[in-house]
Design a protein around this motif. Structure first.
Motif, PDB file in Angstrom:
ATOM      1  N   VAL A 121       9.713  23.351  -8.059  1.00 40.97           N
ATOM      2  CA  VAL A 121      10.779  22.354  -8.016  1.00 40.97           C
ATOM      3  C   VAL A 121      10.922  21.803  -6.599  1.00 40.97           C
ATOM      4  CG1 VAL A 121      12.056  23.375  -9.940  1.00 40.97           C
ATOM      5  CG2 VAL A 121      12.598  24.063  -7.605  1.00 40.97           C
ATOM      6  N   MET A 122      11.399  20.566  -6.530  1.00 37.35           N
ATOM      7  CA  MET A 122      11.672  19.913  -5.252  1.00 37.35           C
ATOM      8  C   MET A 122      12.920  19.066  -5.389  1.00 37.35           C
ATOM      9  SD  MET A 122       7.973  18.378  -4.039  1.00 37.35           S
ATOM     10  CE  MET A 122       8.836  17.128  -3.102  1.00 37.35           C
ATOM     11  N   ILE A 123      13.619  18.896  -4.279  1.00 34.75           N
ATOM     12  CA  ILE A 123      14.737  17.948  -4.199  1.00 34.75           C
ATOM     13  C   ILE A 123      14.432  16.992  -3.054  1.00 34.75           C
ATOM     14  CG2 ILE A 123      17.197  17.640  -3.700  1.00 34.75           C
ATOM     15  CD1 ILE A 123      17.685  20.438  -4.829  1.00 34.75           C
ATOM     16  N   ILE A 124      14.582  15.690  -3.312  1.00 36.96           N
ATOM     17  CA  ILE A 124      14.472  14.719  -2.221  1.00 36.96           C
ATOM     18  C   ILE A 124      15.776  13.932  -2.140  1.00 36.96           C
ATOM     19  CG2 ILE A 124      11.961  14.522  -2.325  1.00 36.96           C
ATOM     20  CD1 ILE A 124      12.343  11.784  -3.702  1.00 36.96           C
ATOM     21  N   GLU A 125      16.128  13.562  -0.925  1.00 36.28           N
ATOM     22  CA  GLU A 125      17.359  12.811  -0.671  1.00 36.28           C
ATOM     23  C   GLU A 125      17.064  11.745   0.374  1.00 36.28           C
ATOM     24  OE1 GLU A 125      20.594  10.996  -0.313  1.00 36.28           O
ATOM     25  OE2 GLU A 125      20.637  12.620  -1.801  1.00 36.28           O
ATOM     26  N   GLU A 126      17.525  10.532   0.134  1.00 38.07           N
ATOM     27  CA  GLU A 126      17.231   9.442   1.071  1.00 38.07           C
ATOM     28  C   GLU A 126      18.139   9.451   2.290  1.00 38.07           C
ATOM     29  OE1 GLU A 126      19.338   5.437  -0.337  1.00 38.07           O
ATOM     30  OE2 GLU A 126      17.899   6.164  -1.821  1.00 38.07           O
ATOM     31  N   LYS A 127      19.262  10.184   2.230  1.00 41.55           N
ATOM     32  CA  LYS A 127      20.171  10.248   3.367  1.00 41.55           C
ATOM     33  C   LYS A 127      19.926  11.529   4.168  1.00 41.55           C
ATOM     34  CE  LYS A 127      23.827   7.994   0.667  1.00 41.55           C
ATOM     35  NZ  LYS A 127      25.170   8.181   0.084  1.00 41.55           N
ATOM     36  N   SER A 128      20.652  11.657   5.286  1.00 43.69           N
ATOM     37  CA  SER A 128      20.692  12.912   6.026  1.00 43.69           C
ATOM     38  C   SER A 128      21.721  13.815   5.343  1.00 43.69           C
ATOM     39  CB  SER A 128      21.092  12.648   7.476  1.00 43.69           C
ATOM     40  OG  SER A 128      21.291  13.861   8.159  1.00 43.69           O
ATOM     41  N   ILE A 129      21.289  14.933   4.798  1.00 44.34           N
ATOM     42  CA  ILE A 129      22.141  15.757   3.927  1.00 44.34           C
ATOM     43  C   ILE A 129      23.379  16.268   4.662  1.00 44.34           C
ATOM     44  CG2 ILE A 129      22.221  17.913   2.605  1.00 44.34           C
ATOM     45  CD1 ILE A 129      19.279  17.339   1.823  1.00 44.34           C
ATOM     46  N   ALA A 130      23.235  16.654   5.912  1.00 42.23           N
ATOM     47  CA  ALA A 130      24.388  17.181   6.664  1.00 42.23           C
ATOM     48  C   ALA A 130      25.485  16.146   6.846  1.00 42.23           C
ATOM     49  CB  ALA A 130      23.933  17.693   8.029  1.00 42.23           C
ATOM     50  N   ASP A 131      25.141  14.862   6.703  1.00 46.60           N
ATOM     51  CA  ASP A 131      26.122  13.793   6.899  1.00 46.60           C
ATOM     52  C   ASP A 131      26.701  13.249   5.591  1.00 46.60           C
ATOM     53  OD1 ASP A 131      25.792  13.901   9.656  1.00 46.60           O
ATOM     54  OD2 ASP A 131      24.123  12.477   9.618  1.00 46.60           O
ATOM     55  N   MET A 132      26.328  13.850   4.468  1.00 43.50           N
ATOM     56  CA  MET A 132      26.762  13.336   3.164  1.00 43.50           C
ATOM     57  C   MET A 132      28.163  13.824   2.820  1.00 43.50           C
ATOM     58  SD  MET A 132      23.229  13.774   0.973  1.00 43.50           S
ATOM     59  CE  MET A 132      24.063  13.392  -0.582  1.00 43.50           C
ATOM     60  N   SER A 133      29.157  13.007   3.085  1.00 38.60           N
ATOM     61  CA  SER A 133      30.536  13.412   2.788  1.00 38.60           C
ATOM     62  C   SER A 133      30.762  13.584   1.288  1.00 38.60           C
ATOM     63  CB  SER A 133      31.524  12.391   3.344  1.00 38.60           C
ATOM     64  OG  SER A 133      31.373  11.143   2.691  1.00 38.60           O
ATOM     65  N   GLU A 134      29.932  12.928   0.479  1.00 37.64           N
ATOM     66  CA  GLU A 134      30.111  12.997  -0.968  1.00 37.64           C
ATOM     67  C   GLU A 134      29.578  14.279  -1.596  1.00 37.64           C
ATOM     68  OE1 GLU A 134      26.310  10.404  -0.435  1.00 37.64           O
ATOM     69  OE2 GLU A 134      28.079  11.008   0.710  1.00 37.64           O
ATOM     70  N   LEU A 135      28.833  15.088  -0.826  1.00 43.79           N
ATOM     71  CA  LEU A 135      28.199  16.276  -1.389  1.00 43.79           C
ATOM     72  C   LEU A 135      29.243  17.255  -1.910  1.00 43.79           C
ATOM     73  CD1 LEU A 135      25.683  17.935  -1.980  1.00 43.79           C
ATOM     74  CD2 LEU A 135      25.739  18.764   0.368  1.00 43.79           C
ATOM     75  N   GLY A 136      29.227  17.481  -3.201  1.00 44.52           N
ATOM     76  CA  GLY A 136      30.115  18.463  -3.799  1.00 44.52           C
ATOM     77  C   GLY A 136      31.436  17.937  -4.306  1.00 44.52           C
ATOM     78  N   GLY A 137      31.845  16.751  -3.844  1.00 40.30           N
ATOM     79  CA  GLY A 137      33.105  16.209  -4.343  1.00 40.30           C
ATOM     80  C   GLY A 137      34.278  17.099  -4.022  1.00 40.30           C
ATOM     81  N   ILE A 138      35.089  17.371  -5.021  1.00 42.53           N
ATOM     82  CA  ILE A 138      36.297  18.177  -4.815  1.00 42.53           C
ATOM     83  C   ILE A 138      36.046  19.662  -5.069  1.00 42.53           C
ATOM     84  CG2 ILE A 138      37.315  18.090  -7.140  1.00 42.53           C
ATOM     85  CD1 ILE A 138      39.979  17.236  -5.668  1.00 42.53           C
TER      86      ILE A 138
END
Length: 202
Positions: free
Chosen positions: A48-65
């Motif tokens: 398995v692999m995950i790719i993300e176009e943004k910088s993950i540490a800067d993703m304020s949306e990660l995880g939501g509430i």
């Protein structure tokens, strides 16, 4: 603006994918749901692999509430598996069981635990596709299965209120409320809520 979940969290250094790769399952987007599913699929023997176009540490949306809720039987089974797995493996993600169909977690702590043995690449964007061969400009990914979260989403905001100053808020201003430490987190379509200390967009 960073989320409350990103405070005092050390993210790993995620590489940018620059060489051809093959995988059984490719998850497009660093979401908590993808992290959990990728972890279990890897444990089952899949590549398995995950790719993300943004910088993950800067993703304020990660995880939501940080509230995970089951709305049907399949989601209920998956939630039970995850809840029991967190308990069995003592995953430090601040688990709180709300009900049989709902739990609260620290979403980034859970994301980091579930991806620690998964290949994760950031700043990696799909630019073209030829069937299951994906062009990311610098390389190709050949994936047996591609899983994306392509649901359209309205902008939503998570507001922070101190416990002492938490006002009475009624729908339709709010979608969800949870208590976290000495704060209340309020999920809303509204960018401005009276009394909010700060907010971040998801």
């Amino acid at each position: 603006m960073h989320s409350i979940w990103q405070e005092q969290i050390d993210f790993p250094v995620y590489p940018i994918l620059k060489r051809d790769k093959k995988t059984d399952i490719l998850y497009v987007g660093a979401t908590l749901e993808h992290a959990v599913e990728a972890h279990f699929r890897k444990e089952a023997g899949n590549a398995v692999m995950i790719i993300e176009e943004k910088s993950i540490a800067d993703m304020s949306e990660l995880g939501g509430i940080g509230i995970l809720r089951a709305t049907n039987m399949n989601e209920f089974k998956a939630l039970c598996i995850l809840r029991n797995y967190i308990i069995k493996h003592h995953i430090p993600c601040d688990l709180e069981i709300i009900s049989e169909t709902s739990i609260q977690v620290h979403p980034i702590k859970l994301f980091l635990f579930m991806t620690k043995d998964v290949e994760v690449y950031e700043q990696t964007k799909i630019t073209a596709r030829q069937g299951k061969r994906l062009d990311i400009e610098s390389a190709y990914i050949d994936a047996g299965q591609v899983i994306e979260d392509d649901r359209p989403r309205e902008k939503r905001y998570i507001h922070i209120f101190s416990e002492a100053d938490f006002p009475e808020i009624t729908k339709p201003d709010i979608l969800e409320i949870r208590k976290y430490k000495n704060n209340y987190l309020v999920l809303s379509y509204q960018r401005e809520l009276e009394g909010s200390q700060r907010y971040w967009e998801i």
